[in-house]
Design a protein around this motif. Sequence first.
Motif, PDB file in Angstrom:
ATOM      1  N   PHE A   1      29.974  24.143 -17.310  1.00 33.20           N
ATOM      2  CA  PHE A   1      29.688  22.735 -17.547  1.00 33.20           C
ATOM      3  C   PHE A   1      28.253  22.370 -17.178  1.00 33.20           C
ATOM      4  N   GLY A   2      27.405  23.372 -16.939  1.00 34.20           N
ATOM      5  CA  GLY A   2      26.007  23.100 -16.610  1.00 34.20           C
ATOM      6  C   GLY A   2      25.844  22.319 -15.332  1.00 34.20           C
ATOM      7  N   LEU A   3      26.666  22.651 -14.320  1.00 30.94           N
ATOM      8  CA  LEU A   3      26.663  21.891 -13.071  1.00 30.94           C
ATOM      9  C   LEU A   3      26.337  22.763 -11.855  1.00 30.94           C
ATOM     10  N   GLU A   4      25.557  23.829 -12.071  1.00 28.09           N
ATOM     11  CA  GLU A   4      25.159  24.650 -10.925  1.00 28.09           C
ATOM     12  C   GLU A   4      24.361  23.794  -9.935  1.00 28.09           C
ATOM     13  N   GLY A   5      24.755  23.874  -8.689  1.00 29.71           N
ATOM     14  CA  GLY A   5      24.065  23.110  -7.654  1.00 29.71           C
ATOM     15  C   GLY A   5      24.577  21.694  -7.484  1.00 29.71           C
ATOM     16  N   ALA A   6      25.505  21.278  -8.347  1.00 31.60           N
ATOM     17  CA  ALA A   6      26.046  19.916  -8.237  1.00 31.60           C
ATOM     18  C   ALA A   6      26.934  19.797  -7.004  1.00 31.60           C
TER      19      ALA A   6
ATOM     20  N   LYS B   1      32.074  14.816 -16.581  1.00 35.56           N
ATOM     21  CA  LYS B   1      31.209  15.341 -17.647  1.00 35.56           C
ATOM     22  C   LYS B   1      32.060  15.662 -18.867  1.00 35.56           C
ATOM     23  N   TYR B   2      31.500  15.410 -20.026  1.00 39.91           N
ATOM     24  CA  TYR B   2      32.177  15.659 -21.303  1.00 39.91           C
ATOM     25  C   TYR B   2      33.546  14.977 -21.381  1.00 39.91           C
ATOM     26  N   GLY B   3      33.676  13.827 -20.715  1.00 36.68           N
ATOM     27  CA  GLY B   3      34.890  13.045 -20.838  1.00 36.68           C
ATOM     28  C   GLY B   3      36.016  13.452 -19.914  1.00 36.68           C
ATOM     29  N   ILE B   4      35.768  14.387 -18.989  1.00 39.74           N
ATOM     30  CA  ILE B   4      36.817  14.790 -18.051  1.00 39.74           C
ATOM     31  C   ILE B   4      36.270  14.774 -16.624  1.00 39.74           C
ATOM     32  N   LYS B   5      37.190  14.750 -15.647  1.00 40.02           N
ATOM     33  CA  LYS B   5      36.823  14.791 -14.236  1.00 40.02           C
ATOM     34  C   LYS B   5      36.958  16.217 -13.733  1.00 40.02           C
ATOM     35  N   LEU B   6      35.974  16.676 -12.957  1.00 38.05           N
ATOM     36  CA  LEU B   6      35.903  18.080 -12.559  1.00 38.05           C
ATOM     37  C   LEU B   6      35.787  18.259 -11.056  1.00 38.05           C
ATOM     38  N   LEU B   7      36.493  19.259 -10.551  1.00 38.37           N
ATOM     39  CA  LEU B   7      36.257  19.754  -9.194  1.00 38.37           C
ATOM     40  C   LEU B   7      36.382  21.262  -9.215  1.00 38.37           C
TER      41      LEU B   7
ATOM     42  N   PHE C   1      31.589  24.118  -6.194  1.00 40.38           N
ATOM     43  CA  PHE C   1      30.737  23.002  -5.795  1.00 40.38           C
ATOM     44  C   PHE C   1      30.484  22.990  -4.289  1.00 40.38           C
ATOM     45  N   PHE C   2      31.312  23.713  -3.542  1.00 41.89           N
ATOM     46  CA  PHE C   2      31.250  23.645  -2.082  1.00 41.89           C
ATOM     47  C   PHE C   2      30.780  24.951  -1.441  1.00 41.89           C
ATOM     48  N   THR C   3      30.371  25.914  -2.256  1.00 43.22           N
ATOM     49  CA  THR C   3      29.907  27.197  -1.723  1.00 43.22           C
ATOM     50  C   THR C   3      28.549  27.551  -2.322  1.00 43.22           C
ATOM     51  N   ASP C   4      27.842  28.438  -1.660  1.00 44.80           N
ATOM     52  CA  ASP C   4      26.562  28.947  -2.167  1.00 44.80           C
ATOM     53  C   ASP C   4      26.858  29.985  -3.243  1.00 44.80           C
ATOM     54  N   PRO C   5      26.395  29.767  -4.480  1.00 48.17           N
ATOM     55  CA  PRO C   5      26.723  30.698  -5.562  1.00 48.17           C
ATOM     56  C   PRO C   5      26.210  32.120  -5.346  1.00 48.17           C
TER      57      PRO C   5
ATOM     58  N   THR D   1      31.189  32.566 -25.999  1.00 43.83           N
ATOM     59  CA  THR D   1      30.565  32.980 -24.741  1.00 43.83           C
ATOM     60  C   THR D   1      29.193  32.327 -24.559  1.00 43.83           C
ATOM     61  N   GLU D   2      28.431  32.224 -25.639  1.00 44.72           N
ATOM     62  CA  GLU D   2      27.099  31.621 -25.541  1.00 44.72           C
ATOM     63  C   GLU D   2      27.181  30.158 -25.106  1.00 44.72           C
ATOM     64  N   SER D   3      28.135  29.428 -25.663  1.00 44.73           N
ATOM     65  CA  SER D   3      28.252  28.011 -25.324  1.00 44.73           C
ATOM     66  C   SER D   3      28.679  27.832 -23.872  1.00 44.73           C
ATOM     67  N   GLY D   4      29.579  28.704 -23.402  1.00 47.46           N
ATOM     68  CA  GLY D   4      29.992  28.632 -22.006  1.00 47.46           C
ATOM     69  C   GLY D   4      28.841  28.919 -21.063  1.00 47.46           C
ATOM     70  N   ASP D   5      28.057  29.949 -21.392  1.00 44.97           N
ATOM     71  CA  ASP D   5      26.901  30.285 -20.551  1.00 44.97           C
ATOM     72  C   ASP D   5      25.849  29.185 -20.574  1.00 44.97           C
TER      73      ASP D   5
END
Length: 359
Positions: A142-147, A165-171, A175-179, A313-317
């Motif tokens: 969802f393009g949320l690295e670091g969010a 994002k994109y009309g849905i709620k995400l958790l 989001f709570f760990t260092d990637p 796969t490209e769209s997900g990445d």
Amino acid sequence: MITKEQVLTALGNVEEPDLKKDLVTLNMIEDIVIDGNKVSFSVILTTPACPLKAMIENACRNAILHFVSKEAEVSINMTSRVTTQSNNSLPGIKNIIAVASGKGGVGKSTVAANLAIGLAKTGAKVGLIDADVYGPSVPIMFGLEGAKPRATQENGKTRIEPIEKYGIKLLSIGFFTDPDQPVPWRGPMVSTAVKQLFNDAEWGELDYLVVDLPPGTGDIHITITQGFPIAGAVIVTTPQNVALADARKGVGMFMMPAINVPILGVIENMSYFVPAELPDNKYYIFGEGGGQKLAAQIGAPFLGQIPLVKGITESGDAGKPLILDDANPMSKAFIDLAERVAQQVSIVNARAPQPADIQ
């Protein structure tokens, strides 16, 4: 003069194809208004993602014209009221859909992301929990690295606000760990962290909460299936025998008496490869027909095939799941998949008595 009784009698001949009862018996007809030859009413479907919406509308129109009057001017408002389970203990969340696989690397997170957005695109209120603590994918997809979700204090308790994002709620656990840092999770830590995603988040009103489970059958699966009212599980597999063997174990876990979660169906990912320069050619790289065989063996619906397509796969990445690209044929395929999943949730819910506020 056309009467309300005539209208109800006519619509009593229209059967809901999945629930096998007529619309009047199911209390799906409301707001009947008659003005001379003009007849209007609402049909309350069990989900906005109903794949049979057009067929039901056409059947209602024909019933009025056939049983009431050929001269009737019929206006039908097709709307929905999403059903839920009678034992639902989570306020505001009507249905929890678990997306599972026995084996990693079969595209489970890709399916979960596109499924959640697909349900939202049909008009439902949707949330997505990424409960794969060992490899959370939602921040990337969802393009949320670091969010970082916002946290507020309410009566001494911390409340987490999901990211929208994109009309849905995400958790996501991500989001709570260092990637870049591994987190050595122990069983109790895992269970506590996952429970917080459900209990300590401000989800609001949701029709569907999609949960992306980690591969296998471990602590997280037990915590979620025994701690929360799961409407049903979607099993993702590839046609390959190795993936199917692990998927059967996952199915077996959901069917254990202590867990007893309905299987909504099987999705076969990476079913075949179609090269762009030869669109009529299908290459079954990982075998053929494995998903259908698994669904038949466990007595569950086969929800569909997803081909091995580079764009998925490209769209997900790229942080934008493919279903958002309306020009891509696979977007419609994912919408159809979401409709079939919602359809199965409605069927499962109909087997049990509904809460008093849902007729």
